[in-house]
Design an enzyme around this catalytic site. Sequence first.
Site, PDB file in Angstrom:
ATOM      1  N   LYS A  86      47.837  19.009 -14.668  1.00 19.21           N
ATOM      2  CA  LYS A  86      48.315  19.717 -13.473  1.00 19.21           C
ATOM      3  C   LYS A  86      49.770  20.124 -13.710  1.00 19.21           C
ATOM      4  O   LYS A  86      50.546  19.354 -14.299  1.00 19.21           O
ATOM      5  CB  LYS A  86      48.184  18.780 -12.264  1.00 19.21           C
ATOM      6  CG  LYS A  86      48.513  19.421 -10.928  1.00 19.21           C
ATOM      7  CD  LYS A  86      48.215  18.442  -9.780  1.00 19.21           C
ATOM      8  CE  LYS A  86      48.495  19.045  -8.418  1.00 19.21           C
ATOM      9  NZ  LYS A  86      48.131  18.138  -7.308  1.00 19.21           N
ATOM     10  N   SER A 161      45.101  20.044  -3.775  1.00 19.06           N
ATOM     11  CA  SER A 161      45.938  20.954  -4.519  1.00 19.06           C
ATOM     12  C   SER A 161      45.666  20.988  -6.019  1.00 19.06           C
ATOM     13  O   SER A 161      46.091  21.918  -6.698  1.00 19.06           O
ATOM     14  CB  SER A 161      47.405  20.580  -4.299  1.00 19.06           C
ATOM     15  OG  SER A 161      47.673  19.294  -4.833  1.00 19.06           O
ATOM     16  N   SER A 185      44.355  15.359  -2.848  1.00 15.56           N
ATOM     17  CA  SER A 185      44.376  16.456  -3.817  1.00 15.56           C
ATOM     18  C   SER A 185      43.636  16.218  -5.124  1.00 15.56           C
ATOM     19  O   SER A 185      43.517  17.143  -5.928  1.00 15.56           O
ATOM     20  CB  SER A 185      45.809  16.834  -4.145  1.00 15.56           C
ATOM     21  OG  SER A 185      46.309  17.652  -3.135  1.00 15.56           O
TER      22      SER A 185
HETATM   23  N1  GLN Z   1      46.015  18.819   1.340  1.00 15.36           N
HETATM   24  C1  GLN Z   1      47.011  17.817   1.563  1.00 15.36           C
HETATM   25  C2  GLN Z   1      48.337  18.478   1.847  1.00 15.36           C
HETATM   26  O1  GLN Z   1      48.381  19.668   1.847  1.00 15.36           O
HETATM   27  C3  GLN Z   1      47.093  16.889   0.406  1.00 15.36           C
HETATM   28  C4  GLN Z   1      47.835  17.444  -0.736  1.00 15.36           C
HETATM   29  C5  GLN Z   1      47.936  16.525  -1.896  1.00 15.36           C
HETATM   30  O2  GLN Z   1      47.269  15.494  -1.962  1.00 15.36           O
HETATM   31  N2  GLN Z   1      48.833  16.856  -2.794  1.00 15.36           N
HETATM   32  O3  GLN Z   1      49.303  17.814   2.063  1.00 15.36           O
END
Ligand code: GLN
Length: 499
Positions: A86, A161, A185
Amino acid sequence: MAELATMGICEIRAGLAAGEFSALELAEATAKRIEEIDYEQGGVNAFLEFTPEVAREAAAKVDARLAKGDSLTDIGPLAGIPMAYKDNMNLLGTRTTCGSRMLENYESMYTATCVQRTLDAGAVPFGKLNMDEFAFGSSTETSAFGPTRNPWDLERVPGGSSGGSAAAVAAGLLPATLGSDTGGSIRQPASFCGVVGVKPTYGVVSRYGIVAFGSSLDQVGPFARSVEDAAYVMNAIAGHDPLDCTSQPVSTDFTANLAEGAFGMRIGVVPAFMEAEGLSNEVREKMAEVANALKSAGASLVEVDLPHAQAAMSAYYVLGPCEAFSNLSRFDSVRYGYRDPGHADLGGQYEASRAEGFGPEARRRIMLGSYLLSAGVYDKYYYPAQQVRTLITEDYTRAYEKCDVILMPSSPRTAFKFGEISDPTSMYLSDMFTISLNIAGNGGMSMPVGLGKDTNLPIGAQLQAPQFKDENMFRAAAALELIYGKAPIAPRYAESAGE
Ligand code: GLN
């Protein structure tokens, strides 16, 4: 034999050990497949930076060691394994953009511990993967460099994400990738793309060298197409790191207990969650089926309650933005990040650079965090959110007195179409089943359990475990894999993989 470029870690290890192919041949085949599938017009777009030359060099080193008589065990659990990371993970020789214009040209100054550990274990690095900007999002649509597409349906999001990390594995580009999970995410994109995604207990994997989002929530973990493959990656990356003061001395062998399966385990189910608003019928039915599957594998089902879970979302959208606001203040256009050139005064430079460098979702979180931490407001939100955090943690402690693993959906629904969810609050609801776990700091993983009967898209079952008992969820996952099979490569790309 599946085509070389789409083998899993276990198959690759067997093939390399038997001398059926070299790590370099595997790297060549992988590079070719990534070029064909990821970069074709309208392709998956999982990669932000592709480093086939670096991969070839690393593969040649593995081959040289094998030729010298070293065994795969000597080289490490990921000897010759193609991997990618990532783009919030630093890797020397690559940019670390976090999917943001702010860091578009930021060159990694060093390598993150989790990435370094895969390299030390013999992994062959192919580059960096797309993500929601600074990991804010559930669809990879907030990336400044265009969204990643879901390999199961290119008109749909891969989740986020860590969307690039999930999609790359689902398209059979790589056997394993790394992602990060602050509120879901890893688990939500794993669910949308039909692959295994693991969010270990907070502290199991070092975050040193990961661009921080919510420091009390962030955790790194693998994506793979089988439980054993994910366990191999965990064996490489887990363990204490003096450079991350939250990391713990973990010496679990994640591959050791897989064969025990779910036999004798107590699986907790949360009846109230099955009534949750927004949960689709097909996911609800699938969870009932999965619970029965675990029972048929020798587990017993017990009902547990997580009474404060409904407050998790509110607490997360206080704590997350507050921590993000604080972490992102370093991108000031002086030390780091995009600089708007047209300003003689520092204030103007800060303002214009941050306004242009950050996308809308990042700006929203920063503004929210800045408001929530301001004098007079802090006491009303941040403080109660921390109290909710304690209540949720205690809920889990009580629940785990009665069970070894908790089962729930990874996501309330299957992958949605691009643009289908445009208001932020609805997007935030994507994480209704994933967030409490980060708040408590426990481990959880998403297991592919077949397709939804209405949408014909992958569904993930989320298996959660008590802190530092991540091996419990791996055992239950192994039991599910015997029933549902390993994660398939998405059909569109399976044919070219010889499956
Ligand atoms: N979708 C969640 C957010 O937007 C989690 C994101 C993540 O785990 N990085 O905060």
